[in-house]
Design a protein around this motif. Structure first.
Motif, mmCIF file in Angstrom:
data_model
loop_
_atom_site.group_PDB
_atom_site.id
_atom_site.type_symbol
_atom_site.label_atom_id
_atom_site.label_comp_id
_atom_site.label_asym_id
_atom_site.label_seq_id
_atom_site.Cartn_x
_atom_site.Cartn_y
_atom_site.Cartn_z
ATOM 1 N N GLU A 87 51.019 35.340 55.017
ATOM 2 C CA GLU A 87 50.328 35.062 53.752
ATOM 3 C C GLU A 87 48.855 35.477 53.872
ATOM 4 O O GLU A 87 48.172 35.074 54.811
ATOM 5 C CB GLU A 87 50.427 33.562 53.435
ATOM 6 C CG GLU A 87 49.879 33.169 52.092
ATOM 7 C CD GLU A 87 50.824 33.557 50.959
ATOM 8 O OE1 GLU A 87 52.042 33.713 51.213
ATOM 9 O OE2 GLU A 87 50.320 33.698 49.833
ATOM 10 N N TRP A 131 54.053 24.876 52.191
ATOM 11 C CA TRP A 131 55.041 25.199 51.152
ATOM 12 C C TRP A 131 55.835 23.951 50.812
ATOM 13 O O TRP A 131 56.203 23.175 51.702
ATOM 14 C CB TRP A 131 55.980 26.304 51.637
ATOM 15 C CG TRP A 131 55.292 27.637 51.674
ATOM 16 C CD1 TRP A 131 54.660 28.197 52.749
ATOM 17 C CD2 TRP A 131 55.141 28.555 50.582
ATOM 18 N NE1 TRP A 131 54.124 29.416 52.393
ATOM 19 C CE2 TRP A 131 54.413 29.659 51.076
ATOM 20 C CE3 TRP A 131 55.546 28.569 49.243
ATOM 21 C CZ2 TRP A 131 54.072 30.765 50.270
ATOM 22 C CZ3 TRP A 131 55.220 29.659 48.447
ATOM 23 C CH2 TRP A 131 54.497 30.738 48.956
ATOM 24 N N ARG A 134 59.207 23.209 44.410
ATOM 25 C CA ARG A 134 58.498 23.047 43.137
ATOM 26 C C ARG A 134 58.763 21.679 42.508
ATOM 27 O O ARG A 134 57.863 21.047 41.952
ATOM 28 C CB ARG A 134 58.945 24.156 42.156
ATOM 29 C CG ARG A 134 58.168 24.180 40.856
ATOM 30 C CD ARG A 134 58.905 24.965 39.793
ATOM 31 N NE ARG A 134 60.202 24.341 39.522
ATOM 32 C CZ ARG A 134 61.214 24.950 38.901
ATOM 33 N NH1 ARG A 134 61.106 26.203 38.533
ATOM 34 N NH2 ARG A 134 62.355 24.301 38.684
ATOM 35 N N ARG A 152 50.603 29.852 45.123
ATOM 36 C CA ARG A 152 51.554 30.663 44.368
ATOM 37 C C ARG A 152 52.966 30.103 44.518
ATOM 38 O O ARG A 152 53.192 29.184 45.311
ATOM 39 C CB ARG A 152 51.509 32.128 44.812
ATOM 40 C CG ARG A 152 52.025 32.372 46.200
ATOM 41 C CD ARG A 152 51.881 33.838 46.594
ATOM 42 N NE ARG A 152 52.426 34.048 47.929
ATOM 43 C CZ ARG A 152 53.694 34.317 48.198
ATOM 44 N NH1 ARG A 152 54.568 34.438 47.212
ATOM 45 N NH2 ARG A 152 54.117 34.495 49.427
ATOM 46 N N ALA A 153 53.905 30.677 43.770
ATOM 47 C CA ALA A 153 55.308 30.254 43.826
ATOM 48 C C ALA A 153 56.158 31.405 44.344
ATOM 49 O O ALA A 153 55.783 32.570 44.229
ATOM 50 C CB ALA A 153 55.778 29.845 42.436
ATOM 51 N N GLN A 154 57.316 31.070 44.935
ATOM 52 C CA GLN A 154 58.270 32.101 45.359
ATOM 53 C C GLN A 154 59.667 31.485 45.424
ATOM 54 O O GLN A 154 59.812 30.270 45.574
ATOM 55 C CB GLN A 154 57.869 32.709 46.708
ATOM 56 C CG GLN A 154 58.002 31.770 47.880
ATOM 57 C CD GLN A 154 57.553 32.408 49.208
ATOM 58 O OE1 GLN A 154 56.877 33.434 49.244
ATOM 59 N NE2 GLN A 154 57.953 31.802 50.310
ATOM 60 N N PRO A 155 60.712 32.322 45.327
ATOM 61 C CA PRO A 155 62.071 31.776 45.433
ATOM 62 C C PRO A 155 62.422 31.409 46.868
ATOM 63 O O PRO A 155 61.863 31.985 47.802
ATOM 64 C CB PRO A 155 62.963 32.931 44.942
ATOM 65 C CG PRO A 155 62.123 34.150 44.927
ATOM 66 C CD PRO A 155 60.688 33.765 45.070
ATOM 67 N N ILE A 156 63.322 30.452 47.027
ATOM 68 C CA ILE A 156 63.797 30.067 48.360
ATOM 69 C C ILE A 156 65.263 29.665 48.233
ATOM 70 O O ILE A 156 65.666 29.054 47.243
ATOM 71 C CB ILE A 156 62.956 28.913 48.969
ATOM 72 C CG1 ILE A 156 63.482 28.539 50.362
ATOM 73 C CG2 ILE A 156 62.907 27.695 48.053
ATOM 74 C CD1 ILE A 156 62.611 27.534 51.115
ATOM 75 N N GLU A 164 62.894 27.183 43.823
ATOM 76 C CA GLU A 164 61.555 27.756 43.857
ATOM 77 C C GLU A 164 60.677 26.845 44.701
ATOM 78 O O GLU A 164 60.812 25.621 44.649
ATOM 79 C CB GLU A 164 61.000 27.853 42.434
ATOM 80 C CG GLU A 164 59.799 28.767 42.376
ATOM 81 C CD GLU A 164 59.470 29.210 40.950
ATOM 82 O OE1 GLU A 164 59.387 30.423 40.728
ATOM 83 O OE2 GLU A 164 59.273 28.331 40.094
ATOM 84 N N GLU A 165 59.818 27.447 45.510
ATOM 85 C CA GLU A 165 58.843 26.662 46.260
ATOM 86 C C GLU A 165 57.451 27.127 45.876
ATOM 87 O O GLU A 165 57.269 28.265 45.420
ATOM 88 C CB GLU A 165 59.063 26.785 47.776
ATOM 89 C CG GLU A 165 58.943 28.185 48.325
ATOM 90 C CD GLU A 165 59.130 28.259 49.840
ATOM 91 O OE1 GLU A 165 59.224 27.216 50.509
ATOM 92 O OE2 GLU A 165 59.170 29.399 50.365
ATOM 93 N N SER A 167 53.094 26.854 46.978
ATOM 94 C CA SER A 167 52.228 26.593 48.131
ATOM 95 C C SER A 167 50.890 26.029 47.689
ATOM 96 O O SER A 167 50.412 26.292 46.574
ATOM 97 C CB SER A 167 52.027 27.876 48.951
ATOM 98 O OG SER A 167 51.703 28.956 48.126
#
Ligand SMILES: CC(C)(COP(=O)(O)OP(=O)(O)OC[C@H]1O[C@@H](n2cnc3c(N)ncnc32)[C@H](O)[C@@H]1OP(=O)(O)O)[C@@H](O)C(=O)NCCC(=O)NCCS
Length: 178
Positions: A87, A131, A134, A152-156, A164-165, A167
């Motif tokens: 990151e 992380w 969400r 930010r967000a990202q899929p997991i 979605e998670e 950070s």
């Protein structure tokens, strides 16, 4: 060692703590993620598997693990180390923090973060990202309370669930608000 009274303390975890950490790990995943993660996935979590995993982590000096103890009972744990995913702008990461449901809201989480930030400093790291799912509003409120800034967000994918998670980051460990 951080001490709050004679019985409550946060200390560096030892190899012998692996079983207690695994127990807290499985119990808190079930109490936290019911409704967020599939029931069959949560039911399948096995303490024995996590005990082995934590033994390996504890034997590796590149990360730091701490336990919150109430007397002799381990009621929580947290771990941190070098940021794992590349990151931008973050070198340190809070990998995990879990406190047994019955022991939450009594300052263990705050003390564990304090211990992890001290550990990150020992590893020459000066910032921290974490992380969190969400929908895990409890933990998100906790990170916001400690001064974490949404990154930010990202899929997991966890088990069979696509989630979605998000950070939170602290650009400096001095920015953590206790
Ligand atoms: C999130 C967690 C680690 C916090 O630990 P804790 O011991 O309960 O928190 P503390 O008692 O140290 O609280 C520290 C501060 O955060 C606030 N806080 C903690 N949990 C909160 C919540 N769910 N909602 C709002 N504020 C919260 C507390 O009110 C306190 O602030 P205050 O002193 O101003 O009142 C713990 O609740 C937990 O293990 N939750 C389930 C597992 C989890 O979600 N882990 C994170 C995965 S990414």
């Amino acid at each position: 060692m951080i001490s709050r009274g004679p019985l409550l303390k946060v200390r560096r975890a030892e190899i012998d703590d692996a079983a207690a950490i695994a127990k807290v790990h499985v119990a808190t995943w079930r109490s936290t993620y019911g409704g967020m993660l599939p029931d069959d996935f949560l039911a399948s979590l096995a303490e024995a598997g996590y005990e082995e995993r934590w033994q390996r982590v504890l034997a590796d000096e590149s990360s730091r693990v701490y336990v919150a103890a109430d007397g002799r009972e381990v009621v929580g744990f947290a771990s941190g180390g070098r940021e794992r995913a590349g990151e931008d702008g973050y070198g340190g990461e809070l990998y995990a923090i879990y406190v047994l449901q019955d022991a939450q809201g009594r300052g263990h989480g705050r003390s564990l973060v304090q211990a992890v930030t001290a550990g990150l400093r020992e590893l020459d790291l000066s910032d921290m990202i974490v992380w969190v799912l969400r929908d895990n509003t409890g933990a998100r409120n906790f990170y916001e309370r400690l001064g974490g800034v949404y990154v930010r967000a990202q899929p997991i994918t966890i088990g069979s669930a696509l989630l979605e998670e998000v950070s939170y980051g602290w650009r400096s460990l001095d920015d953590v608000v206790y």
